[in-house]
Design a protein around this motif. Sequence first.
Motif, PDB file in Angstrom:
ATOM      1  N   PHE A 341      -7.426  -2.473  -7.517  1.00  0.00           N
ATOM      2  CA  PHE A 341      -6.243  -1.657  -7.267  1.00  0.00           C
ATOM      3  C   PHE A 341      -6.559  -0.557  -6.261  1.00  0.00           C
ATOM      4  N   ASP A 342      -7.696   0.124  -6.473  1.00  0.00           N
ATOM      5  CA  ASP A 342      -8.107   1.162  -5.523  1.00  0.00           C
ATOM      6  C   ASP A 342      -8.312   0.585  -4.132  1.00  0.00           C
ATOM      7  N   LEU A 343      -8.908  -0.619  -4.061  1.00  0.00           N
ATOM      8  CA  LEU A 343      -9.153  -1.253  -2.766  1.00  0.00           C
ATOM      9  C   LEU A 343      -7.842  -1.518  -2.026  1.00  0.00           C
ATOM     10  N   MET A 344      -6.810  -1.975  -2.735  1.00  0.00           N
ATOM     11  CA  MET A 344      -5.527  -2.243  -2.095  1.00  0.00           C
ATOM     12  C   MET A 344      -4.967  -0.973  -1.457  1.00  0.00           C
ATOM     13  N   ILE A 345      -4.961   0.110  -2.230  1.00  0.00           N
ATOM     14  CA  ILE A 345      -4.376   1.352  -1.729  1.00  0.00           C
ATOM     15  C   ILE A 345      -5.179   1.884  -0.547  1.00  0.00           C
ATOM     16  N   LEU A 346      -6.505   1.901  -0.671  1.00  0.00           N
ATOM     17  CA  LEU A 346      -7.342   2.445   0.395  1.00  0.00           C
ATOM     18  C   LEU A 346      -7.254   1.603   1.664  1.00  0.00           C
ATOM     19  N   ASN A 347      -7.164   0.296   1.512  1.00  0.00           N
ATOM     20  CA  ASN A 347      -7.102  -0.570   2.688  1.00  0.00           C
ATOM     21  C   ASN A 347      -5.806  -0.353   3.463  1.00  0.00           C
ATOM     22  N   ILE A 348      -4.685  -0.278   2.745  1.00  0.00           N
ATOM     23  CA  ILE A 348      -3.410  -0.029   3.422  1.00  0.00           C
ATOM     24  C   ILE A 348      -3.406   1.371   4.031  1.00  0.00           C
TER      25      ILE A 348
END
Length: 465
Positions: A341-348
């Motif tokens: 979940f953190d990866l999704m937010i940080l990537n966007i």
Amino acid sequence: MWNRISSWLRRAPISDAVDRRNAPVMQLLLLLYGVALPANWAWHLASRPIPEGWTIVLVLDLTTAALALFSVVLIRRGNFRLAIKLFVGALLASLALAYHKLGAHAQLIDQVSVILTLVISGLVLGRRALWTVFGLLLVVFTIGFVADATNTAQTAQWIRNSLRNAPSLVLSYLLITILLDRTLTALRESLAESNARRHELQLEMAERERAQAQLVHAQKMEASGRLASGVAHDFNHILDVILGFSAQRHRLPEDAGLAGQNAALADSLEGVEIAARRGTAITRKLLSFSRKDAPRPEVFDAGHALRELQPMLRQLFPPDVRLALEGDADPAPVRMDRSEFDLMILNIAANARDAMPAQGRFRIRIARTAGNRITIALTDNGEGMQAAVMARIFEPFFSTKSAAEGTGLGLAVIRDLVQAAGGSISVDSAPGTGTTFTIALPQARTETSDAGVIPEAAVLGPLAR
């Protein structure tokens, strides 16, 4: 009623997968054989006496029926092949005694037991058992023909009957055996090929899962690298604060007295502690995010997770970019791996940083929508995308950046992670109007504590460095 019987038949503790599938039918067959054979004899004997010389057949049939019922008991205890071998052996022994007593000619009117012996041995026990039983049946037929020769007064009549019956009988069962053998071979080869393909598919799926895990970890490391400069800059501030408070020990007023000096020193140490805790929190979060772990889905409040992610978002954006976090007052429970979940937010967010001009604005809006969905909208006021670019944005290895700036895998990984969690992701953009990524996740069925609620319109000010 039938469902209960079927369920009971399938509950036999048999380890082999093929035998376990054959067990229900074989149990029904054995039960039918064990019950119908005595019932058939009872019906015949109720209307007429037993034919002369058929007492041995009655005894053999009742014995075989009893062994059939005993074989059912063995199957219920997990001894499937032993039960089938016992039943086939009982049939062969019964046939041998009947052919010895009555001869082969008298047995030609009823060949059910012979065919049943061949079919069961082939379909259940395999090719070796099939040809073994066929050889034993030839012995049984020979015993019957010898009995016919012994019981026949005229040798010419015996020879005539033997020449008429023996070749056709042996040839018929040879053809049946060959047909069963070829059919069994085809079935078992097909099963072996299917098992081999399934094994290859399992290996391929495991390899894909490993590749996916490695790809997710690589994306985490890429995001961590983007955070590194911001973290280093923030740590310089933390160290400056610590050094500033530490230097105050040299500037303690001498006329303040011991109590005043102790109080000033305590205030300085408290400031050092606060700064150190801030640095520890940043490093702990960064290390936890970049660690390579197996996915562990859990239920958590997405709004609370976004609030905890704010320190890392601060490191990602320049100081002049404003970050806004807005959401409903209700909890937003979702189920997925927290680091993913953190990866999704940080990537966007990282893509938004690259697309935004100076003094940009990045907004995260979380809300509940119809259909028990949790939506997270991530909006930037960047340069936006053309329709042709937007249509390919989730394709692996597609990127508008140079090879040194990106791999083109980030959004493809995000799409896979969202879909694996049962959600969906969409994008809305136009040149000059910015971009909005909308992630919709299923709402998890759980209660979330008040600590995980996002305050309404909780807006952060400019990001200080």
